[in-house]
Scaffold this motif. Structure first.
Motif, PDB file in Angstrom:
ATOM      1  N   ARG A 413       0.702  -1.639   8.685  1.00 26.15           N
ATOM      2  CA  ARG A 413       1.753  -1.856   9.673  1.00 26.15           C
ATOM      3  C   ARG A 413       2.863  -0.812   9.512  1.00 26.15           C
ATOM      4  NH1 ARG A 413       2.738  -6.570   8.379  1.00 26.15           N
ATOM      5  NH2 ARG A 413       1.332  -7.632   9.835  1.00 26.15           N
ATOM      6  N   HIS A 414       3.233  -0.513   8.281  1.00 27.46           N
ATOM      7  CA  HIS A 414       4.268   0.504   8.051  1.00 27.46           C
ATOM      8  C   HIS A 414       3.775   1.881   8.472  1.00 27.46           C
ATOM      9  CE1 HIS A 414       7.671  -1.387   5.801  1.00 27.46           C
ATOM     10  NE2 HIS A 414       6.773  -2.369   5.639  1.00 27.46           N
ATOM     11  N   ILE A 415       2.511   2.173   8.227  1.00 26.16           N
ATOM     12  CA  ILE A 415       1.955   3.461   8.632  1.00 26.16           C
ATOM     13  C   ILE A 415       1.960   3.576  10.147  1.00 26.16           C
ATOM     14  CG2 ILE A 415      -0.151   4.852   8.689  1.00 26.16           C
ATOM     15  CD1 ILE A 415      -0.783   3.816   5.894  1.00 26.16           C
ATOM     16  N   ALA A 416       1.649   2.467  10.813  1.00 26.24           N
ATOM     17  CA  ALA A 416       1.635   2.471  12.281  1.00 26.24           C
ATOM     18  C   ALA A 416       3.031   2.731  12.852  1.00 26.24           C
ATOM     19  CB  ALA A 416       1.090   1.145  12.794  1.00 26.24           C
ATOM     20  N   ARG A 417       4.074   2.408  12.095  1.00 22.22           N
ATOM     21  CA  ARG A 417       5.438   2.668  12.547  1.00 22.22           C
ATOM     22  C   ARG A 417       5.842   4.132  12.380  1.00 22.22           C
ATOM     23  NH1 ARG A 417       8.382  -2.359   9.414  1.00 22.22           N
ATOM     24  NH2 ARG A 417       7.470  -4.078  10.656  1.00 22.22           N
ATOM     25  N   GLY A 418       4.982   4.898  11.731  1.00 21.97           N
ATOM     26  CA  GLY A 418       5.263   6.318  11.578  1.00 21.97           C
ATOM     27  C   GLY A 418       5.711   6.715  10.200  1.00 21.97           C
ATOM     28  N   GLU A 419       5.735   5.788   9.254  1.00 20.43           N
ATOM     29  CA  GLU A 419       6.141   6.137   7.895  1.00 20.43           C
ATOM     30  C   GLU A 419       5.028   6.923   7.205  1.00 20.43           C
ATOM     31  OE1 GLU A 419       7.363   2.741   5.666  1.00 20.43           O
ATOM     32  OE2 GLU A 419       8.634   1.929   7.270  1.00 20.43           O
ATOM     33  N   ARG A 420       5.444   7.760   6.255  1.00 22.55           N
ATOM     34  CA  ARG A 420       4.453   8.488   5.474  1.00 22.55           C
ATOM     35  C   ARG A 420       3.678   7.517   4.577  1.00 22.55           C
ATOM     36  NH1 ARG A 420       7.563  13.361   2.692  1.00 22.55           N
ATOM     37  NH2 ARG A 420       8.988  11.621   2.225  1.00 22.55           N
ATOM     38  N   VAL A 421       2.430   7.860   4.328  1.00 21.02           N
ATOM     39  CA  VAL A 421       1.528   6.942   3.625  1.00 21.02           C
ATOM     40  C   VAL A 421       2.080   6.576   2.246  1.00 21.02           C
ATOM     41  CG1 VAL A 421      -0.785   6.648   2.678  1.00 21.02           C
ATOM     42  CG2 VAL A 421      -0.471   7.795   4.877  1.00 21.02           C
ATOM     43  N   ARG A 422       2.564   7.560   1.493  1.00 27.92           N
ATOM     44  CA  ARG A 422       3.033   7.308   0.124  1.00 27.92           C
ATOM     45  C   ARG A 422       4.205   6.330   0.119  1.00 27.92           C
ATOM     46  NH1 ARG A 422       2.910  10.258  -4.787  1.00 27.92           N
ATOM     47  NH2 ARG A 422       4.820  10.090  -6.020  1.00 27.92           N
ATOM     48  N   LYS A 489      -3.830   7.320  -1.445  1.00 27.87           N
ATOM     49  CA  LYS A 489      -4.791   8.408  -1.559  1.00 27.87           C
ATOM     50  C   LYS A 489      -5.852   8.395  -0.458  1.00 27.87           C
ATOM     51  CE  LYS A 489      -2.994  10.003  -5.355  1.00 27.87           C
ATOM     52  NZ  LYS A 489      -2.288  11.315  -5.344  1.00 27.87           N
ATOM     53  N   ILE A 490      -6.170   7.212   0.067  1.00 28.73           N
ATOM     54  CA  ILE A 490      -7.296   7.098   1.000  1.00 28.73           C
ATOM     55  C   ILE A 490      -6.842   6.985   2.448  1.00 28.73           C
ATOM     56  CG2 ILE A 490      -9.284   5.659   1.648  1.00 28.73           C
ATOM     57  CD1 ILE A 490      -9.617   4.929  -1.264  1.00 28.73           C
ATOM     58  N   LEU A 491      -5.791   6.214   2.699  1.00 33.68           N
ATOM     59  CA  LEU A 491      -5.349   6.009   4.078  1.00 33.68           C
ATOM     60  C   LEU A 491      -4.704   7.278   4.639  1.00 33.68           C
ATOM     61  CD1 LEU A 491      -3.803   2.411   3.986  1.00 33.68           C
ATOM     62  CD2 LEU A 491      -6.113   3.107   4.641  1.00 33.68           C
ATOM     63  N   LYS A 492      -4.791   7.419   5.940  1.00 34.03           N
ATOM     64  CA  LYS A 492      -4.202   8.556   6.643  1.00 34.03           C
ATOM     65  C   LYS A 492      -3.045   8.065   7.517  1.00 34.03           C
ATOM     66  CE  LYS A 492      -7.335  11.202   4.878  1.00 34.03           C
ATOM     67  NZ  LYS A 492      -6.979  12.161   3.808  1.00 34.03           N
ATOM     68  N   SER A 493      -2.198   8.993   7.869  1.00 34.83           N
ATOM     69  CA  SER A 493      -1.027   8.612   8.657  1.00 34.83           C
ATOM     70  C   SER A 493      -1.395   8.199  10.072  1.00 34.83           C
ATOM     71  CB  SER A 493      -0.029   9.779   8.701  1.00 34.83           C
ATOM     72  OG  SER A 493      -0.649  10.938   9.254  1.00 34.83           O
ATOM     73  N   SER A 494      -2.519   8.672  10.567  1.00 38.13           N
ATOM     74  CA  SER A 494      -2.971   8.300  11.912  1.00 38.13           C
ATOM     75  C   SER A 494      -3.994   7.183  11.817  1.00 38.13           C
ATOM     76  CB  SER A 494      -3.584   9.511  12.627  1.00 38.13           C
ATOM     77  OG  SER A 494      -4.143   9.132  13.875  1.00 38.13           O
ATOM     78  N   SER A 495      -3.857   6.177  12.689  1.00 37.45           N
ATOM     79  CA  SER A 495      -4.792   5.045  12.654  1.00 37.45           C
ATOM     80  C   SER A 495      -6.209   5.476  12.950  1.00 37.45           C
ATOM     81  CB  SER A 495      -4.353   3.968  13.667  1.00 37.45           C
ATOM     82  OG  SER A 495      -3.093   3.460  13.334  1.00 37.45           O
ATOM     83  N   SER A 496      -6.365   6.455  13.808  1.00 42.65           N
ATOM     84  CA  SER A 496      -7.718   6.908  14.164  1.00 42.65           C
ATOM     85  C   SER A 496      -8.409   7.569  12.988  1.00 42.65           C
ATOM     86  CB  SER A 496      -7.644   7.892  15.347  1.00 42.65           C
ATOM     87  OG  SER A 496      -6.830   9.010  14.989  1.00 42.65           O
ATOM     88  N   ASP A 497      -7.616   8.132  12.064  1.00 47.75           N
ATOM     89  CA  ASP A 497      -8.211   8.777  10.892  1.00 47.75           C
ATOM     90  C   ASP A 497      -8.683   7.777   9.857  1.00 47.75           C
ATOM     91  OD1 ASP A 497      -7.761  11.249  11.951  1.00 47.75           O
ATOM     92  OD2 ASP A 497      -5.785  11.484  10.991  1.00 47.75           O
ATOM     93  N   ASN A 498      -8.309   6.500   9.990  1.00 39.40           N
ATOM     94  CA  ASN A 498      -8.748   5.466   9.063  1.00 39.40           C
ATOM     95  C   ASN A 498     -10.079   4.843   9.458  1.00 39.40           C
ATOM     96  OD1 ASN A 498      -6.557   5.541   7.225  1.00 39.40           O
ATOM     97  ND2 ASN A 498      -5.270   4.565   8.775  1.00 39.40           N
ATOM     98  N   LEU A 499     -10.820   5.579  10.289  1.00 39.64           N
ATOM     99  CA  LEU A 499     -12.174   5.188  10.689  1.00 39.64           C
ATOM    100  C   LEU A 499     -12.166   3.853  11.424  1.00 39.64           C
ATOM    101  CD1 LEU A 499     -14.201   6.243   7.541  1.00 39.64           C
ATOM    102  CD2 LEU A 499     -13.730   7.578   9.595  1.00 39.64           C
ATOM    103  N   ASN A 500     -11.741   3.918  12.667  1.00 39.34           N
ATOM    104  CA  ASN A 500     -11.728   2.732  13.517  1.00 39.34           C
ATOM    105  C   ASN A 500     -13.161   2.254  13.710  1.00 39.34           C
ATOM    106  OD1 ASN A 500     -11.405   0.808  15.432  1.00 39.34           O
ATOM    107  ND2 ASN A 500     -10.068   2.027  16.762  1.00 39.34           N
ATOM    108  N   GLY A 501     -13.493   1.079  13.163  1.00 38.44           N
ATOM    109  CA  GLY A 501     -14.869   0.581  13.239  1.00 38.44           C
ATOM    110  C   GLY A 501     -15.024  -0.521  14.249  1.00 38.44           C
TER     111      GLY A 501
END
Length: 778
Positions: A413-422, A489-501
């Motif tokens: 949810r925080h990543i979706a708001r635009g925050e950096r992953v770390r 380390k694994i998640l990406k800042s873009s939701s599409s990069d997290n392998l939308n299944g």
């Protein structure tokens, strides 16, 4: 620095910690024993005393009552039970849970020592009282049947040396017991008439053998510069020498033992017979040591057995009748598959609802760490992998993902708001720490009271509570350290990069569920009285129907084992019991096509059977029937047991029958002798209590569902009572003790000495021959 920041900012340190956990867990796993249930030691001590040849009345008056009077003052004692049978006294002391049994055993020994001053002389009349503490580790792990034809007369010694001794050397093996077969003995069959004609008694013969069979050190002689040992090796070198023992001299003639007796290098009188699959043989029972791996010990034994059997005579057939380790392996394999399947389903469900592959992978990676820590606890606490521990892990599998799902979802949810992953990993985890810690605490609080449950239930549920607690705390630690590190380390800042299944499909599915739920909620809010009334009705119905739900300590298990115990009239000769057992065997073979193996023991000694409350004597028949696996037969073991019960009860001469097809662990632990319901009757008159027991038995037999109703007290054994005229005995220069010793040696036999050969000792037994003790007049 909080835990989340530590996990994200120190990824290598964090990873090394969890790698260390994996290594320690795998080491602990390889060192853990496998067993069916946790090790249970009921708070009970049994005192067993053997009084050979004594009637139950004599045993009660001379042994049981003196011991009971002393043992009744043992600290911590809750209840004391005693059983006085033919030649055996069994006293069971039940203590309150929590009593230190080692200290209690020392208290029991002290009181037995005090009671010895009024007991019959030891060892002349009775054996030393034996103290026994039961532990589930003592349950045999292997029953091995051994058949032979030509080699049968010497089978006992052959198996004891070539199989028993090597098996006893295997690490983890506790005891190896042999039942059945013939044991070597030197029998001196005295002709009473010849003995009397020379003016000797059987006591004279016994004393002569003891005095002539001697090997003694006589000290040393110093001669010159040498110190010589002096000894007298005068033991019998072979059985033929026994014939030449001189009893005395009559006139000018020396009277040898061979003049009044037949000396036979033969066997002990048969007190127990064994058959395996209809052929005579013997039973070898293997027990393991406490705390060792049951499966590993059984594997070592069977492996060694395979090597040994190749060197046995060709007519000797060795086969494993029952291997309890196989039942353990099957049960644990089934539970392991359930744990694995549950973990896979948890991952799939998580993937479906989250809709992304990467977060699902992170959640899946945290599950093993939470569960593996449980193995470290089991190893450090000295426990085993068993049904209870695996069941606890099965319960925990669905719980350990809760915390990490909440954390990962908040990070997403925080990543979706635009925050950096770390930063999102640290902030989101910090936000969720208190809620998930509170959630974990409330769940632990549910299981925590189980730690204070006492008794057998406490032993089982304590393990469940601790394992679930340990895994939940481990999952909390993993969720706030390992999970955010993986997310960073694994998640990406873009939701599409997290392998939308499955995100689109799952969103639609969840939307439909929400719509259905909102409709139900709307109905409930608009019809509050109806909903409350329905809830009350359902609650009341549940309470009322609960009384029709059965209760039991252990669930019934169709393991394919039938244990049959048959009692014939007390006093039945073992030869007659053997014929009856053959008849029952034929019925089993004819009526049970699902039969795999059948083993029979006729006549039980005063050892383990007496300790567990079983009847003893030549009139007792014990059968162990092994069926094909459950999936390979149409009838259950319970149906087969009921059918055999009806067939056996219809046979003439059957006094009691107990056919058990369920889990034997409950009866062993509870000491119920196989009976789910017991009614204790106490009083001061045997006649009145027997009459009351008979009436209660008649009532219970008419209760629907009851089977194998029996009275524990056995009927009196037929006996001859010898009355001595003391005046005539005194005029003949005899006393009661001399008469008793003579009659006892002549009828039951007496061990006069020992014959040693090949490092083994064999009894030299003196006894009247069959013709001299056939009738009461003799």
């Amino acid at each position: 620095m909080n835990l989340a920041e530590f996990g994200v900012k120190r990824p290598i340190t964090n990873l090394m910690i969890f790698c260390g956990i994996i290594i320690i867990s795998l080491y602990s796993f390889t060192r853990l024993g496998l067993d069916m249930m946790p090790e249970i030691e009921p708070p009970a001590i049994t005192v067993l005393t053997v009084y050979p040849g004594a009637s139950p009345e004599d045993v009660e008056i001379r042994v049981t009552e003196p011991l009971e009077n002393e043992l009744a003052s043992t600290p911590g004692l809750e209840k004391i039970n005693s059983l006085s049978g033919q030649g055996v006294s069994r006293i069971t002391l039940k203590f309150v849970w929590g009593v230190n049994l080692d200290e209690a055993a020392n208290d029991v020994r002290e009181r037995i020592d005090r009671a010895k001053r009024v007991l019959p002389s030891i060892p002349d009349e009775i054996d030393e009282p034996f103290i026994f503490k039961f532990n589930t580790a003592m349950i045999p792990i292997l029953f091995i049947g051994i058949n032979a034809d030509q080699s049968y007369p010497y089978l006992y010694n052959l198996i004891d040396k070539q199989i028993g001794d090597p098996l006893r050397q295997i690490p983890g093996v506790g005891t190896v017991q042999l039942h059945g077969g013939w044991e070597r003995q030197i029998n001196i069959w005295l002709d009473r008439h010849k003995l009397e004609s020379y003016g000797f008694s059987i006591i004279d013969v016994r004393n002569a053998l003891a005095l002539e069979n001697v090997a003694m050190p006589l000290g040393s002689i110093k001669s010159g510069r040498t110190d010589y040992l002096v000894r007298l090796p005068a033991e019998f070198a072979n059985p033929e020498e026994i014939k030449l023992v001189i009893l005395g001299k009559r006139g000018d003639k020396l009277i040898y033992l061979k003049d009044v007796a037949e000396i036979e290098d033969s066997f002990k009188e048969v007190e127990m017979m064994a058959r395996i699959n209809g052929r005579k043989g013997l039973m070898l029972i293997v027990q393991k040591q406490s705390g060792v791996n049951t499966v590993e010990v059984a594997r070592r034994v069977t492996k060694e057995l395979g090597k040994i059997t190749a060197s046995l005579p060709s007519d000797v057939d060795v086969r494993v009748i029952t291997d309890t380790s196989q039942d353990i392996v099957d049960s644990l394999r089934s539970l392991r598959s359930v744990v694995f399947s549950g973990a896979v389903l948890v991952i799939l469900v998580t993937w479906f609802f989250l809709g992304y592959v990467r977060p699902s992978i992170i959640i899946a990676m945290t599950i093993p760490f939470s569960l593996l820590i449980a193995f470290i606890y089991l190893f450090l606490s000295g426990r085993t992998i068993n049904v209870i521990s695996l069941m606890s892990l099965t319960i925990a599998v669905g719980m350990v993902v809760d915390n990490v799902i909440v954390v990962v979802d908040n990070i997403m949810r925080h990543i979706a708001r635009g925050e950096r992953v770390r930063e999102a990993a640290m902030i989101a985890t910090r936000e969720m720490f208190l809620p998930i810690a509170a959630s974990t605490g409330t769940t632990v609080a549910v299981f925590f009271p189980l730690l204070f449950v006492t008794g057998i239930i406490g032993i089982m549920f304590n393990e469940l509570a601790i394992i679930v607690t340990v895994t939940l705390i481990a999952s909390l630690f993993t969720s706030v350290t390992f999970a955010p590190m993986l997310c960073s380390k694994i998640l990406k800042s873009s939701s599409s990069d997290n392998l939308n299944g499955t995100k689109g499909f799952s969103a639609k599915f969840v939307g439909k569920i929400e719509n259905i739920y909102s409709g139900i909620l709307k109905f409930a809010l608009m019809n509050r009285k109806k909903v409350i009334l329905a809830a009350v009705v359902i609650l009341a119905a549940g309470i009322l129907l609960s009384r029709f739900v059965g209760t039991e300590f252990m669930p019934e298990e169709d393991s394919g084992d039938l244990n049959i115990t048959i009692q014939l009239p007390v006093g039945t000769r073992i030869e007659e019991s053997d014929k009856f057992a053959s008849l029952v065997e034929e019925i089993v073979r004819k009526e049970v096509p699902e039969l795999r193996t059948i083993s029979v023991r006729i006549g039980t000694g005063s050892g383990m059977g007496a300790i567990f409350g079983g009847s003893t004597g030549p009139h007792v028949i014990s059968m162990r029937v092994r069926l094909y696996p459950k999936l390979e037969r149409k009838r259950s073991s319970f149906q087969i047991a009921q059918m055999l019960r009806q067939k056996i009860y219809a046979l003439p001469g059957v006094m009691k029958t107990d056919i058990f097809a369920g889990n034997p662990l409950a009866r062993v632990i509870l000491g119920t002798g196989g009976k789910a319901i017991q009614v204790e009757i106490s009083g001061y008159s045997f006649e009145e209590t027997d009459e009351a027991a008979a009436r209660i038995k008649a009532v219970m037999e008419n209760v629907k569902g009851t089977v194998d109703v029996s009275i524990s007290r056995e009927t009196r054994r037929p006996e001859y009572v010898i009355k001595i005229d003391r005046e005539k005995a005194a005029s003949a220069g005899l006393n009661v003790k001399r008469i008793a010793d003579t009659l006892g040696a002549g009828i039951a036999g007496a061990v006069a000495s020992y014959y040693r050969e090949g490092g083994e000792s064999y009894n030299i037994m003196v006894r009247y021959n069959e013709d001299s003790r056939r009738r009461p007049d003799d």
